[in-house]
Each structure stands twice: as C-alpha cells, then as structure tokens.
Motif scaffolding. Structure first.
Motif, short mmCIF file in Angstrom:
data_model
loop_
_atom_site.label_atom_id
_atom_site.label_comp_id
_atom_site.label_asym_id
_atom_site.label_seq_id
_atom_site.Cartn_x
_atom_site.Cartn_y
_atom_site.Cartn_z
N ASP A 144 0.93 -1.11 0.09
CA ASP A 144 -0.05 -0.11 0.00
C ASP A 144 0.72 1.32 0.09
O ASP A 144 0.59 2.21 -0.58
N VAL A 145 2.02 1.25 0.51
CA VAL A 145 3.24 2.22 0.49
C VAL A 145 4.32 1.79 0.70
O VAL A 145 4.60 0.59 1.28
N VAL A 146 5.46 2.38 0.00
CA VAL A 146 6.79 2.21 -0.07
C VAL A 146 7.63 2.99 0.76
O VAL A 146 7.59 4.39 0.40
N ALA A 147 8.14 2.77 1.76
CA ALA A 147 8.97 3.53 2.66
C ALA A 147 10.48 3.47 1.89
O ALA A 147 11.17 2.41 2.12
N CYS A 148 11.10 4.70 1.66
CA CYS A 148 12.33 4.54 1.17
C CYS A 148 13.10 5.48 1.55
O CYS A 148 12.85 6.66 1.89
N GLU A 149 14.53 5.18 1.29
CA GLU A 149 15.56 6.03 1.76
C GLU A 149 15.59 7.33 1.13
O GLU A 149 15.51 8.34 1.42
N LYS A 160 3.42 3.40 -6.86
CA LYS A 160 3.03 3.38 -5.49
C LYS A 160 3.36 4.42 -4.76
O LYS A 160 4.07 5.32 -5.22
N THR A 161 2.53 4.64 -3.84
CA THR A 161 2.63 5.75 -2.68
C THR A 161 4.12 5.61 -2.22
O THR A 161 4.29 4.61 -1.54
N LEU A 162 4.76 6.70 -2.27
CA LEU A 162 6.27 6.77 -1.59
C LEU A 162 6.37 7.54 -0.23
O LEU A 162 5.93 8.71 -0.35
N VAL A 163 7.10 7.10 0.65
CA VAL A 163 7.23 7.84 1.70
C VAL A 163 8.63 7.65 2.06
O VAL A 163 9.39 6.80 2.33
N SER A 164 9.08 9.13 2.27
CA SER A 164 10.63 9.18 2.82
C SER A 164 10.78 8.42 4.22
O SER A 164 10.01 8.80 4.87
N TYR A 165 11.85 7.76 4.21
CA TYR A 165 12.28 7.01 5.55
C TYR A 165 14.04 7.03 5.61
O TYR A 165 14.42 6.06 4.85
N HIS A 166 14.35 7.81 6.16
CA HIS A 166 16.11 8.00 6.17
C HIS A 166 16.48 8.26 7.41
O HIS A 166 15.81 8.47 8.56
N GLN A 167 17.77 8.50 7.60
CA GLN A 167 18.54 8.59 8.88
C GLN A 167 18.05 9.98 9.75
O GLN A 167 18.11 9.93 10.90
N HIS A 168 17.57 10.83 9.16
CA HIS A 168 17.34 12.06 9.75
C HIS A 168 15.82 11.98 9.99
O HIS A 168 15.44 12.91 11.10
N ASN A 169 15.02 11.23 9.62
CA ASN A 169 13.58 11.11 9.92
C ASN A 169 13.10 9.95 10.51
O ASN A 169 11.96 9.57 10.61
N GLU A 170 13.96 8.90 10.46
CA GLU A 170 13.80 7.67 10.79
C GLU A 170 13.08 7.25 12.10
O GLU A 170 12.00 6.49 12.33
N LYS A 171 13.20 8.12 13.22
CA LYS A 171 12.52 7.83 14.58
C LYS A 171 11.28 8.50 14.32
O LYS A 171 10.40 7.86 14.82
N SER A 172 10.95 9.53 13.89
CA SER A 172 9.71 10.27 13.83
C SER A 172 8.86 9.45 12.82
O SER A 172 7.51 9.20 12.90
N GLY A 218 20.61 -2.44 -1.57
CA GLY A 218 20.91 -3.65 -0.73
C GLY A 218 19.72 -3.79 0.42
O GLY A 218 18.58 -3.57 0.15
N MET A 219 20.05 -4.45 1.54
CA MET A 219 19.31 -4.67 2.67
C MET A 219 18.91 -3.56 3.47
O MET A 219 20.05 -3.23 4.40
N PRO A 220 17.75 -3.15 3.71
CA PRO A 220 17.43 -2.27 4.78
C PRO A 220 17.86 -2.53 6.10
O PRO A 220 17.50 -3.77 6.37
N GLY A 221 18.32 -1.80 6.94
CA GLY A 221 18.68 -1.95 8.22
C GLY A 221 20.17 -2.44 8.52
O GLY A 221 20.59 -2.54 9.60
N ILE A 222 20.86 -2.71 7.34
CA ILE A 222 22.30 -3.10 7.52
C ILE A 222 22.89 -1.90 6.99
O ILE A 222 23.13 -1.83 5.72
N SER A 223 23.56 -1.19 7.95
CA SER A 223 24.18 0.21 7.65
C SER A 223 23.41 1.04 6.65
O SER A 223 23.91 1.95 6.21
N ASP A 224 22.20 0.90 6.82
CA ASP A 224 21.08 1.62 6.05
C ASP A 224 19.78 2.01 7.00
O ASP A 224 19.78 0.96 7.99
N PRO A 225 19.16 2.89 7.04
CA PRO A 225 17.85 2.80 7.69
C PRO A 225 16.95 1.75 7.71
O PRO A 225 16.88 1.34 6.50
N GLY A 226 16.21 1.52 8.80
CA GLY A 226 15.25 0.58 8.81
C GLY A 226 15.35 -0.33 9.91
O GLY A 226 14.12 -0.81 10.20
#
Length: 283
Positions: free
Chosen positions: A28-33, A49-61, A83-91
């Motif tokens: 339904d939504v793709v969260a992407c760096e 698809k609907t894209l939502v930004s999800y990066h190191q500066h807004n990861e927590k919020s 690559g794989m989210p969460g491995i040296s990347d947000p997620g």
C-alpha cells in the motif's frame, strides 16, 4: 497486514527477485531512503506506488507513522537506496518496533554487498564478522579497531571513498599489515577487486582515486602473527585424533580453531598421510 523488508539492487537493476517485485506491487505504501532513487526502480518495472521518505534524519519520527499504517491494516514495504534495509542503512528502528508490538514482519532475501565482496576477496569466508562503517575521529576509530585485532576470523567493513588512503592507514596502524582486499561497485559496470596487504592498499589509494561504494575485507588476526603455529605440533595432534577414529572433517574443524590454520591445510595433510600409508602397505 505486514511490514515487508525488501532488498533492492546494489547496481544492476536485474538483481532483484520475483518475490521482491511482487511485494512492491502488493504494498500500500513504500517507505524508502530516497524517493528519487526508488522511483527509478519502480518505473523500470512499471510499478506505481505511494512513496514515503524514511532516512537517517527522520527515521525515529517516521517510525510511528508507519507503525500506525501497519496497525490500520496497510501493507508497508521498506526499502533502502540499495541492498538490505537495516544493515548500515535505515530500517532497523522500524523493524525492531514492529517486532516489539508483535506485528507481522517479513524480511525477503536479496542483494547485498558484503557477501559478494567477501568471496571476491579470496580470503577465508568462514568465520567472518561484519562490522560495517567505523564511526568517530581517527583516535576513536583506531581504538575500536584495536579491539578486533585478536579476532581470528575475516573482518568485513564498509569504507567511504573520500579520504580512502587516510582511512586505510588507520586500519594498518590498528591491525598491522595483513592481507586485505578492496571490492568496489559490486554488480556495476566498474566492479573491481583490489587485493594486497593493507600497506599496499594504502599505497594504491594514494596513487589513484578509488571511487564508488567500497567494501574492505581483512584477514583474521592469526594470519598476521609473526610466528605461525608449530607445524609438527598440529600434525601430531591430527594423527592422534585420526587414530582415535575421529573423522577428517571434524579434525580439520578442531585444529583450525585451536591453531589458527586453514581447514584445507589439515585435510591436505591427512590425505597425503593416507596415501603414504597406502603406498607403504602395497610395497
């Protein structure tokens, strides 16, 4: 509905699984760096698809918003730039929160940089430890690396291309001059594996610009000892264990761990001893 962690190509757009494409289509939504990077991948496969930004500066919020979507019944696909989210990347924060709330979560297999680089290095692939990026100032990095100096397995790091010679020099000072490899731009046009000692890699990086995403692989500490294991000692131990009926594979595993030698080295010795025994019996 679940959170689905979707690995994406690290270079060649064909390096994506059919299952990953289906997960993106069904989301339904793709969260992407970076929405600009992800939209290129989706357009290539004609996925809208609907894209939502999800990066190191807004990861927590942004995590709370995405968790609320999952709880409301939406299917959220999580991707990074490559690559794989969460491995040296947000997620990781989102994955951890979904698990903590007992929400359904799936992690799909797919592209990553560290495993191809590990094999292309030519160094022992087992055991190995993935460290990722070493953060901090030069002194802090050196202290962190010194804690790994005695580890006997292969070490895998991510390193930035800018200031590479200076970065590699920190590794050399902390770990000593041991065998290593720089593997860059995996699955891309300019993929390259540069092998040598850490000192040699420093010299290479000083003479030429090494660009792109880089994985640094360094051999384990036991290979860097000034004096190697006593050959007579481990060979005698191998023969004693074989005399007790222990299989060669188990002997190799035990002695590799005990003496810091290669398993194949032990197996080769035992095979040679077996052939010599057969030859003596035939005479």
């Amino acid at each position: 509905m679940p959170l689905i962690v979707v690995p994406t190509p690290i270079g060649n757009l064909e390096d994506i699984t059919l299952r990953a494409l289906r997960a993106l289509r069904e989301a339904d939504v793709v969260a992407c760096e970076d929405t600009r990077r992800t939209i290129k991948l989706l357009n290539h496969y004609e996925i809208k698809k609907t894209l939502v930004s999800y990066h190191q500066h807004n990861e927590k919020s942004r995590t709370d918003e995405l968790i609320a979507r999952i709880e409301a019944g939406e299917r959220v696909a999580l991707v990074s730039d490559a690559g794989m989210p969460g491995i040296s990347d947000p997620g990781y924060i989102l994955i951890k929160e979904a698990i903590a709330r007992d929400l359904p979560a799936e992690v799909l297999p797919g592209p990553n940089a560290l495993l191809p680089a590990l094999l292309l290095s030519g160094l022992e692939p087992q055991p190995f430890t993935f460290v990722g990026f070493i953060e901090g100032r030069e002194g802090e990095k050196k202290k962190k690396l010194e804690t790994l100096a005695g580890y006997k397995g292969t070490l895998v790091f991510y390193v930035p291309p800018h200031g590479l010679a200076r970065e590699l020099a920190i590794f050399e000072r902390a770990l000593g001059d041991r065998r290593a490899a720089l593997v860059r731009e995996i699955s891309k046009v300019h993929e390259e594996a540069i092998r040598g000692t850490l000192k040699e890699l420093v010299e290479i990086a000083e003479k030429r610009e090494v660009k792109g995403e880089i994985v640094l692989i360094i051999e384990g500490g036991e290979k860097n000892e000034a004096t190697g294991p006593n050959e007579d000692e481990w060979q005698e131990a191998a023969l004693r264990m074989r005399a007790k009926g222990i299989f060669d594979k188990e002997i190799a595993n035990v002695l590799a761990e005990r003496y810091g030698i290669g398993r194949n080295q032990v197996k080769t010795f035992l095979l040679r001893e077996e052939r010599d025994d057969d030859h003596d019996r035939q005479r």
